[in-house]
Design an enzyme around this catalytic site. Sequence first.
Site, PDB file in Angstrom:
ATOM      1  N   ASN A 163     -97.066 -12.139  10.528  1.00 41.76           N
ATOM      2  CA  ASN A 163     -96.157 -10.999  10.691  1.00 41.76           C
ATOM      3  C   ASN A 163     -94.924 -11.498  11.447  1.00 41.76           C
ATOM      4  O   ASN A 163     -95.073 -12.263  12.403  1.00 41.76           O
ATOM      5  CB  ASN A 163     -96.872  -9.893  11.505  1.00 41.76           C
ATOM      6  CG  ASN A 163     -96.200  -8.541  11.359  1.00 41.76           C
ATOM      7  OD1 ASN A 163     -95.008  -8.408  11.577  1.00 41.76           O
ATOM      8  ND2 ASN A 163     -96.985  -7.541  11.000  1.00 41.76           N
TER       9      ASN A 163
ATOM     10  N   HIS B 269    -106.100   3.235   1.497  1.00 38.78           N
ATOM     11  CA  HIS B 269    -105.274   4.452   1.519  1.00 38.78           C
ATOM     12  C   HIS B 269    -104.950   4.953   0.113  1.00 38.78           C
ATOM     13  O   HIS B 269    -103.985   5.693  -0.067  1.00 38.78           O
ATOM     14  CB  HIS B 269    -104.003   4.214   2.349  1.00 38.78           C
ATOM     15  CG  HIS B 269    -104.303   3.953   3.801  1.00 38.78           C
ATOM     16  ND1 HIS B 269    -103.442   3.307   4.663  1.00 38.78           N
ATOM     17  CD2 HIS B 269    -105.398   4.263   4.551  1.00 38.78           C
ATOM     18  CE1 HIS B 269    -103.991   3.227   5.876  1.00 38.78           C
ATOM     19  NE2 HIS B 269    -105.186   3.795   5.828  1.00 38.78           N
TER      20      HIS B 269
HETATM   21  C1  BJW Z   1     -93.797  -8.118   7.417  1.00 36.98           C
HETATM   22  C2  BJW Z   1     -92.767  -8.437   6.593  1.00 36.98           C
HETATM   23  C3  BJW Z   1     -92.938  -9.573   5.818  1.00 36.98           C
HETATM   24  C4  BJW Z   1     -92.184  -6.659   7.579  1.00 36.98           C
HETATM   25  N1  BJW Z   1     -94.051 -10.276   5.908  1.00 36.98           N
HETATM   26  N2  BJW Z   1     -94.914  -8.808   7.471  1.00 36.98           N
HETATM   27  C5  BJW Z   1    -107.741   7.052  16.643  1.00 36.98           C
HETATM   28  C6  BJW Z   1    -106.779   7.075  17.625  1.00 36.98           C
HETATM   29  C7  BJW Z   1    -105.570   7.718  17.422  1.00 36.98           C
HETATM   30  C8  BJW Z   1    -105.285   8.342  16.211  1.00 36.98           C
HETATM   31  C9  BJW Z   1    -106.235   8.312  15.235  1.00 36.98           C
HETATM   32  C10 BJW Z   1    -107.447   7.680  15.448  1.00 36.98           C
HETATM   33  N3  BJW Z   1    -108.191   7.806  14.324  1.00 36.98           N
HETATM   34  C11 BJW Z   1    -107.474   8.480  13.412  1.00 36.98           C
HETATM   35  C12 BJW Z   1    -106.281   8.801  13.950  1.00 36.98           C
HETATM   36  C13 BJW Z   1    -105.223   9.548  13.277  1.00 36.98           C
HETATM   37  C14 BJW Z   1    -104.442   8.704  12.290  1.00 36.98           C
HETATM   38  C15 BJW Z   1    -103.786   7.519  12.983  1.00 36.98           C
HETATM   39  O1  BJW Z   1    -104.205   6.401  12.932  1.00 36.98           O
HETATM   40  N4  BJW Z   1    -102.656   7.765  13.618  1.00 36.98           N
HETATM   41  C16 BJW Z   1    -101.894   6.671  14.250  1.00 36.98           C
HETATM   42  C17 BJW Z   1    -100.417   6.841  13.944  1.00 36.98           C
HETATM   43  C18 BJW Z   1    -102.207   6.629  15.694  1.00 36.98           C
HETATM   44  N5  BJW Z   1    -105.310   8.247  11.204  1.00 36.98           N
HETATM   45  C19 BJW Z   1    -105.638   9.052  10.213  1.00 36.98           C
HETATM   46  O2  BJW Z   1    -105.279  10.195  10.198  1.00 36.98           O
HETATM   47  C20 BJW Z   1    -106.517   8.482   9.122  1.00 36.98           C
HETATM   48  N6  BJW Z   1    -107.607   9.351   8.860  1.00 36.98           N
HETATM   49  C21 BJW Z   1    -108.662   9.426   9.655  1.00 36.98           C
HETATM   50  O3  BJW Z   1    -108.819   8.683  10.588  1.00 36.98           O
HETATM   51  O4  BJW Z   1    -109.542  10.421   9.312  1.00 36.98           O
HETATM   52  C22 BJW Z   1    -110.549  10.804  10.287  1.00 36.98           C
HETATM   53  C23 BJW Z   1    -109.847  11.489  11.432  1.00 36.98           C
HETATM   54  C24 BJW Z   1    -108.878  12.420  11.184  1.00 36.98           C
HETATM   55  C25 BJW Z   1    -108.214  13.043  12.244  1.00 36.98           C
HETATM   56  C26 BJW Z   1    -108.516  12.689  13.554  1.00 36.98           C
HETATM   57  C27 BJW Z   1    -109.493  11.714  13.787  1.00 36.98           C
HETATM   58  C28 BJW Z   1    -110.173  11.111  12.714  1.00 36.98           C
HETATM   59  C29 BJW Z   1    -105.741   8.382   7.817  1.00 36.98           C
HETATM   60  C30 BJW Z   1    -104.625   7.413   7.872  1.00 36.98           C
HETATM   61  C31 BJW Z   1    -103.850   7.446   6.545  1.00 36.98           C
HETATM   62  C32 BJW Z   1    -102.590   6.620   6.571  1.00 36.98           C
HETATM   63  N7  BJW Z   1    -101.811   6.919   5.426  1.00 36.98           N
HETATM   64  C33 BJW Z   1    -100.559   6.209   5.193  1.00 36.98           C
HETATM   65  C34 BJW Z   1     -99.830   6.825   3.981  1.00 36.98           C
HETATM   66  C35 BJW Z   1    -100.502   6.408   2.666  1.00 36.98           C
HETATM   67  C36 BJW Z   1     -99.774   6.946   1.489  1.00 36.98           C
HETATM   68  C37 BJW Z   1     -98.377   6.396   1.381  1.00 36.98           C
HETATM   69  O5  BJW Z   1     -98.207   5.171   1.147  1.00 36.98           O
HETATM   70  O6  BJW Z   1     -97.435   7.159   1.552  1.00 36.98           O
HETATM   71  O7  BJW Z   1    -100.820   4.819   4.989  1.00 36.98           O
HETATM   72  S1  BJW Z   1     -99.466   6.207   6.628  1.00 36.98           S
HETATM   73  C38 BJW Z   1     -98.907   4.545   6.426  1.00 36.98           C
HETATM   74  O8  BJW Z   1     -99.418   3.738   7.510  1.00 36.98           O
HETATM   75  C39 BJW Z   1     -99.624   4.038   5.145  1.00 36.98           C
HETATM   76  C40 BJW Z   1     -99.938   2.625   5.539  1.00 36.98           C
HETATM   77  O9  BJW Z   1    -100.963   2.116   4.702  1.00 36.98           O
HETATM   78  C41 BJW Z   1    -100.334   2.762   6.985  1.00 36.98           C
HETATM   79  C42 BJW Z   1    -100.244   1.506   7.756  1.00 36.98           C
HETATM   80  O10 BJW Z   1     -98.916   1.049   7.801  1.00 36.98           O
HETATM   81  P1  BJW Z   1     -98.640  -0.518   7.693  1.00 36.98           P
HETATM   82  O11 BJW Z   1     -99.126  -1.018   6.405  1.00 36.98           O
HETATM   83  O12 BJW Z   1     -99.154  -1.172   8.903  1.00 36.98           O
HETATM   84  O13 BJW Z   1     -97.045  -0.553   7.603  1.00 36.98           O
HETATM   85  P2  BJW Z   1     -95.962  -0.426   8.774  1.00 36.98           P
HETATM   86  O14 BJW Z   1     -94.705   0.000   8.106  1.00 36.98           O
HETATM   87  O15 BJW Z   1     -96.456   0.362   9.904  1.00 36.98           O
HETATM   88  O16 BJW Z   1     -95.783  -1.920   9.312  1.00 36.98           O
HETATM   89  C43 BJW Z   1     -95.214  -2.925   8.490  1.00 36.98           C
HETATM   90  C44 BJW Z   1     -95.452  -4.251   9.166  1.00 36.98           C
HETATM   91  O17 BJW Z   1     -94.993  -5.270   8.294  1.00 36.98           O
HETATM   92  C45 BJW Z   1     -94.692  -4.434  10.484  1.00 36.98           C
HETATM   93  O18 BJW Z   1     -95.577  -4.963  11.454  1.00 36.98           O
HETATM   94  C46 BJW Z   1     -93.604  -5.463  10.137  1.00 36.98           C
HETATM   95  O19 BJW Z   1     -93.287  -6.318  11.224  1.00 36.98           O
HETATM   96  C47 BJW Z   1     -94.287  -6.229   9.051  1.00 36.98           C
HETATM   97  N8  BJW Z   1     -93.423  -6.915   8.103  1.00 36.98           N
HETATM   98  N9  BJW Z   1     -91.752  -7.462   6.780  1.00 36.98           N
HETATM   99  C48 BJW Z   1     -95.021  -9.832   6.776  1.00 36.98           C
HETATM  100  N10 BJW Z   1     -91.944  -9.972   4.984  1.00 36.98           N
END
Ligand code: BJW
Length: 276
Positions: free
Chosen positions: A240, A136
């Site tokens: 996690n 990302h």
């Molecule tokens: C601990 C802890 C400790 C706490 N120890 N653990 C297919 C189906 C449905 C939707 C889509 C699909 N394909 C694409 C999409 C759309 C979308 C998507 O996925 N949406 C979902 C919400 C459903 N994806 C996209 O748009 C992507 N692009 C794409 O696919 O392009 C082609 C396309 C476009 C349009 C349509 C179809 C295809 C791009 C995704 C970009 C994500 N960007 C972000 C922001 C980055 C910049 C920034 O930092 O601001 O990335 S969003 C945010 O989420 C960030 C993260 O990297 C990402 C993932 O989050 P993460 O890392 O999992 O964090 P959290 O907060 O969600 O979870 C934290 C976890 O830690 C929890 O589980 C806690 O329990 C745990 N935790 N303390 C260990 N101490």
Amino acid sequence: MDTVVSMRELSVTESVPEDVVTLVREARQVVALSGAGMSAESGVPTFREVQRGLWERFSAEELATPDAFEADPALVWTWYRWRQALIAAVEPNPGHRALAAWQRHLADQGGWLAAVTQNVDDLHERAGTDVLAHLHGSITTHRCADCQEPVEVPAPAYDGFTVPPEPEQPPRCPACQEGLARPDVVWFSEMLPAEAFDAATAAIRASDLVIVVGTSGIVQPAASLPLLGLERGVPLIEINPEETGLTEVMDFAIRGRSGEVLPRLLAAAGIPLDRR
Ligand code: BJW
Ligand code: ZN
């Protein structure tokens, strides 16, 4: 489904079971997929946490989009500048350092650990890990939202812990004089950098263990990467404190914080932690 039945969910208070330790000890080609939870113990908020200050009315999903930047560039820009300052002010935690130690250990043994992160911070690198893929992007570099040219932006003046009181406008791009600077990150609806995604898929296809740390496993396409391992029968381990969108495909889910679980797991597998 077999995987659900065979998945073992383990509390961090239990000693790490011998079969997980054996997997870690014997793996030679490891992919570690990290998410925001990996940096939580360093003090970087995850995307699920309630936000403070200027952004308290917004969820991360509402800010991390091209539409949000277009509608209110100063609000989104200042959110990123504050997060950039915060990341610069915090330190890697024992989880980051354990992963770096594991990578060095495997390299010494002729194997490898490919670090694939969804995080835009540089805490893996600052712990000494060579990161294969920032899926990302990175919060420390910037580019023009129009012409995509890199834009040099000085480090934020904030102390990293105080939320700025007023939104600040992003600078204009010196190349086209038209577009606004934006962080070099991947927002919802944007494509992931092809090189990073291809490197991550190739690593998973060559791996003999996939470890998924601190991600909610719901943001695509990153969340589908472990499934490539599943198809090949590669063991999958999750670390996690909570259940995630990927838990049901895991062979083992260790319920605990990465900064505690990873060092314990490596110590149990006899992997040295303290060479730096
Ligand atoms: C601990 C802890 C400790 C706490 N120890 N653990 C297919 C189906 C449905 C939707 C889509 C699909 N394909 C694409 C999409 C759309 C979308 C998507 O996925 N949406 C979902 C919400 C459903 N994806 C996209 O748009 C992507 N692009 C794409 O696919 O392009 C082609 C396309 C476009 C349009 C349509 C179809 C295809 C791009 C995704 C970009 C994500 N960007 C972000 C922001 C980055 C910049 C920034 O930092 O601001 O990335 S969003 C945010 O989420 C960030 C993260 O990297 C990402 C993932 O989050 P993460 O890392 O999992 O964090 P959290 O907060 O969600 O979870 C934290 C976890 O830690 C929890 O589980 C806690 O329990 C745990 N935790 N303390 C260990 N101490
Ligand atoms: Zn430009």
